[in-house]
Motif scaffolding. Structure first.
Motif, PDB file in Angstrom:
ATOM      1  N   SER A   1       1.183   4.675  11.411  1.00 37.68           N
ATOM      2  CA  SER A   1       2.165   4.992  10.385  1.00 37.68           C
ATOM      3  C   SER A   1       3.548   5.223  10.972  1.00 37.68           C
ATOM      4  O   SER A   1       3.756   6.132  11.764  1.00 37.68           O
TER       5      SER A   1
ATOM      6  N   PHE B   1       0.725   4.503  -1.531  1.00 34.29           N
ATOM      7  CA  PHE B   1       0.436   4.087  -0.167  1.00 34.29           C
ATOM      8  C   PHE B   1      -0.594   4.985   0.519  1.00 34.29           C
ATOM      9  O   PHE B   1      -1.398   4.531   1.305  1.00 34.29           O
ATOM     10  N   PHE B   2      -0.534   6.266   0.164  1.00 29.91           N
ATOM     11  CA  PHE B   2      -1.424   7.245   0.781  1.00 29.91           C
ATOM     12  C   PHE B   2      -2.880   6.803   0.738  1.00 29.91           C
ATOM     13  O   PHE B   2      -3.585   6.793   1.726  1.00 29.91           O
TER      14      PHE B   2
ATOM     15  N   ALA C   1       2.277   1.132   8.523  1.00 35.31           N
ATOM     16  CA  ALA C   1       2.902   1.691   7.330  1.00 35.31           C
ATOM     17  C   ALA C   1       4.381   1.965   7.582  1.00 35.31           C
ATOM     18  O   ALA C   1       4.742   2.548   8.604  1.00 35.31           O
ATOM     19  N   VAL C   2       5.230   1.492   6.658  1.00 34.28           N
ATOM     20  CA  VAL C   2       6.656   1.819   6.680  1.00 34.28           C
ATOM     21  C   VAL C   2       7.034   2.221   5.260  1.00 34.28           C
ATOM     22  O   VAL C   2       6.238   2.067   4.343  1.00 34.28           O
ATOM     23  N   VAL C   3       8.246   2.738   5.083  1.00 39.04           N
ATOM     24  CA  VAL C   3       8.651   3.141   3.735  1.00 39.04           C
ATOM     25  C   VAL C   3       9.653   2.124   3.187  1.00 39.04           C
ATOM     26  O   VAL C   3      10.632   1.793   3.854  1.00 39.04           O
TER      27      VAL C   3
ATOM     28  N   LYS D   1       0.361  10.981   6.456  1.00 41.91           N
ATOM     29  CA  LYS D   1       0.637   9.633   6.961  1.00 41.91           C
ATOM     30  C   LYS D   1       1.987   9.101   6.485  1.00 41.91           C
ATOM     31  O   LYS D   1       2.615   8.280   7.133  1.00 41.91           O
ATOM     32  N   ILE D   2       2.420   9.551   5.328  1.00 36.39           N
ATOM     33  CA  ILE D   2       3.731   9.144   4.817  1.00 36.39           C
ATOM     34  C   ILE D   2       4.442  10.382   4.288  1.00 36.39           C
ATOM     35  O   ILE D   2       3.860  11.154   3.535  1.00 36.39           O
ATOM     36  N   SER D   3       5.669  10.596   4.715  1.00 37.74           N
ATOM     37  CA  SER D   3       6.478  11.650   4.105  1.00 37.74           C
ATOM     38  C   SER D   3       7.923  11.198   4.158  1.00 37.74           C
ATOM     39  O   SER D   3       8.320  10.449   5.047  1.00 37.74           O
ATOM     40  N   LEU D   4       8.702  11.653   3.189  1.00 33.26           N
ATOM     41  CA  LEU D   4      10.061  11.148   3.096  1.00 33.26           C
ATOM     42  C   LEU D   4      11.021  12.176   3.679  1.00 33.26           C
ATOM     43  O   LEU D   4      11.997  11.934   4.210  1.00 33.26           O
TER      44      LEU D   4
ATOM     45  N   ILE E   1       5.581   6.732  -3.497  1.00 32.29           N
ATOM     46  CA  ILE E   1       4.952   6.619  -2.183  1.00 32.29           C
ATOM     47  C   ILE E   1       3.467   6.972  -2.222  1.00 32.29           C
ATOM     48  O   ILE E   1       2.676   6.470  -1.436  1.00 32.29           O
TER      49      ILE E   1
ATOM     50  N   ILE F   1      -3.729   3.901   2.923  1.00 31.74           N
ATOM     51  CA  ILE F   1      -3.775   4.253   4.345  1.00 31.74           C
ATOM     52  C   ILE F   1      -5.074   4.982   4.664  1.00 31.74           C
ATOM     53  O   ILE F   1      -5.730   4.716   5.665  1.00 31.74           O
ATOM     54  N   GLU F   2      -5.432   5.898   3.789  1.00 36.87           N
ATOM     55  CA  GLU F   2      -6.657   6.659   4.026  1.00 36.87           C
ATOM     56  C   GLU F   2      -7.872   5.741   4.059  1.00 36.87           C
ATOM     57  O   GLU F   2      -8.831   5.984   4.773  1.00 36.87           O
TER      58      GLU F   2
ATOM     59  N   GLY G   1       5.808   5.796   8.855  1.00 37.06           N
ATOM     60  CA  GLY G   1       6.360   6.316   7.600  1.00 37.06           C
ATOM     61  C   GLY G   1       6.458   7.823   7.578  1.00 37.06           C
ATOM     62  O   GLY G   1       6.632   8.436   6.532  1.00 37.06           O
TER      63      GLY G   1
END
Ligand SMILES: Cc1ncc(COP(=O)(O)O)c(C=O)c1O
Lengths: 159, 387
Positions: B28, B16-17, B339-341, A156-159, B13, B20-21, B30
């Motif tokens: 997302s 956040f995982f 979700a954003v970073v 869901k999130i990766s950089l 980060i 979100i889960e 992100g």
């Protein structure tokens, strides 16, 4: 802008003019006019694809190859047109190889299609012979694939 | 424990995982990888490889056939030639390419200039190679352009290299021909290597990407890979192109630490290059449309953003909202399920930016933009009321 617009429409068929105006940085009115123009010129056409099977309504399809005698002056076009005009016929192609035309016919039952072939199609002037293949299952049609959509495996999130 | 590791912070980060889960309905923005699936030609080739048993080690440098395809591809796209026998090395992604490049050129205490905001790996990898990252900041006000005088001021007698990344993660910005020439001149003048991470090169929307290797090939360590244009993130495959002597030294590390890049991925990569045009024809117009859409929406709702040249990120400013990006991102996730970073993941100065990835279909992007707009409106309204 036309190419770009068409490309966007192809992959996002239900996008609205307002969103298109943002993407193409054009006035909404201008986009609406362009869409109308494309439609009236027959460049785009909206159509729902309905999966009747999903609600339990059966449709039967057959792929039929047809040998015909071409006509002086008009080649295959005339007989192809006569075939294409039937509502039951969903597609007609002129093909290379042993047969001349390939058509796709839709009906409620095998019987209905069989009757169409023997009563209408085979008896048409110019039709020499036919071979009928009933379609047993559809896996892909018009680029649309009838398997379960692939899961999104991305984190869901990766950089 | 290796003392260097104490200098490296775990990624923030992770936090956040879990959130979100916990929620099911999060969109997302992100994600740092493409939403497009790997083309079936490529997947089929990988399957075929396993079937026929092409599952052994390859040469340390990678399959010659793949290196030849890579060489041809660079000639086709950039009109420069790398010798597949001596100047190309197949790696496990650009990640390993970066690590190899830094380990090969750095002696303890050497400095590497890193331009922020940037991809998260540059600093830690420099530190792990006993180098010292020297940060050159770019700012939104200057469209994230490099100030060349400042760049020169950052150069010391310890400086070994500059890391460039264009199109950039997180801003999407690229360099113009002139900027590349000017940077190349500086590298020449001060005898510096340029580690050029061009992993997003194919995803450039309004013009053709140009590599800096066109201007000083001998000092450039050119890094590229298959993760972004071909969505092959999990295949772990990329490549380095550079000067022959440098490559020979890199191979000394690579042959013992990696032996070779995954064989199946190497064959799949050959297939990817052979299908390049077909694949790009499908994805480029779609990415471009999304970029334009997201850019417009963000600016309309008051989150000022610069139009990205490429990649699939946009890095809007949230300064007008008056909340720092970590807080902003957390609240956006809790309150609106988007979700954003936070911008400071890419450099400590970017507390008032967020990174949005548009590697999502238009429908999802639209919903996400609507939700962000709502969120922004609510905050601004509240601020107004308090006043
Ligand atoms: C700028 C940049 N470089 C390198 C990488 C890593 O790529 P690879 O999958 O080839 O290791 C990424 C991935 O997000 C990236 O954004």
């Amino acid at each position: 802008m036309e190419d770009e617009l068409l490309q966007i429409l192809e992959s996002n068929p239900d996008i609205c003019p307002e969103d298109l105006s943002k993407i193409l940085n054009k006035d909404k009115k201008e986009i609406e006019n362009k869409l109308k123009e494309l439609e009236s010129k027959g460049i785009i056409k909206k159509k729902y694809i309905i999966n009747w099977e999903k609600i339990g309504i059966d449709r039967v399809y057959a792929l039929i190859k047809v040998k015909v005698s071409p006509e002086r002056g008009r080649g295959y076009d005339k007989v192809a047109e006569r075939i294409a005009r039937f509502n039951e016929v969903r597609a007609v192609y002129l093909i290379s190889g042993e047969y001349d035309l390939e058509i796709i016919v839709e009906g409620k039952s095998l019987k209905e299609i069989a009757s169409f072939v023997s009563n209408k199609l085979a008896t048409l002037d110019g039709v020499k012979s036919t071979v009928t293949h009933f379609i047993l299952k559809k896996y892909k049609e018009n680029g649309e694939i009838f398997f379960e959509e692939e899961k999104d495996y991305r984190l869901k999130i990766s950089l | 424990m290796n003392k260097l590791l104490s200098k490296i912070e775990p990624s923030g980060i992770r936090r956040f995982f879990d959130i979100i889960e916990r929620f099911g309905d999060v969109i997302s923005l992100g994600v740092g990888e493409p939403d497009f699936q790997v083309d079936w030609n490529i997947r089929e080739e990988a399957i075929y490889c396993i079937e026929k048993g092409a599952t052994r080690y390859t040469s340390n440098q990678g399959l010659l056939e793949l290196r030849e395809e890579i060489s041809r591809n660079i000639v086709k796209n950039q009109k420069i030639y790398y010798d597949p026998e001596r100047e190309i090395l197949v790696t496990c992604g650009v990640s390993q390419g970066l690590d190899l490049a830094l380990r090969t050129i750095l002696n303890p205490g050497d400095e590497v200039i890193i331009i922020e905001p940037c991809y998260v790996a540059y600093k830690p990898l420099t530190i792990l190679s006993y180098g010292r990252p020297v940060v050159l900041k770019t700012s939104e006000e200057n469209s994230f352009k490099i100030d060349l005088d400042e760049l020169k001021r950052k150069i010391s007698n310890k400086t070994k290299a500059i890391i460039l990344n264009y199109p950039n993660n997180p801003t999407g910005m690229s360099f113009s021909k002139n900027e590349l020439k000017e940077i190349a001149d500086i590298a020449n003048e001060f005898n510096l290597y340029i580690i050029s991470d061009e992993i997003y090169d194919k995803l450039t929307y309004d013009r053709k990407h140009i590599t800096i290797a066109k201007y000083i090939k001998e000092k450039v360590i050119y890094l590229n890979g298959f993760s972004k244009a071909y969505s092959m993130t999990g295949f772990r495959i990329g490549y380095i192109c550079c000067d022959e002597e440098l490559l020979r030294n890199m191979l000394k590390i690579h042959q013992y630490s990696m032996l070779c890049a995954p064989t199946i991925s190497q064959y799949a990569a050959i297939e990817a290059l052979r299908n390049e045009e077909k694949i790009l024809r499908k994805i480029l117009p779609e990415y471009k449309a999304r970029r334009n859409y997201v850019y417009k929406r963000l600016n309309e709702m008051g989150l000022k953003a610069i139009l990205p040249d490429g990649a699939f990120y946009i890095f809007p400013s949230i300064r007008s909202i008056g909340i720092e990006s970590e807080k902003f991102s957390e609240r956006l996730l809790f309150e609106k399920r988007v979700a954003v970073v936070p911008g400071n993941a890419f450099g400590e100065d970017y507390k008032y930016n967020i990174r949005i990835s548009y590697a999502n279909d238009m429908k999802k992007l639209k919903i996400a933009m609507d939700r962000i707009e709502e969120f922004v409106k609510e905050i601004l309204k509240l601020k107004e009321e308090i006043k």
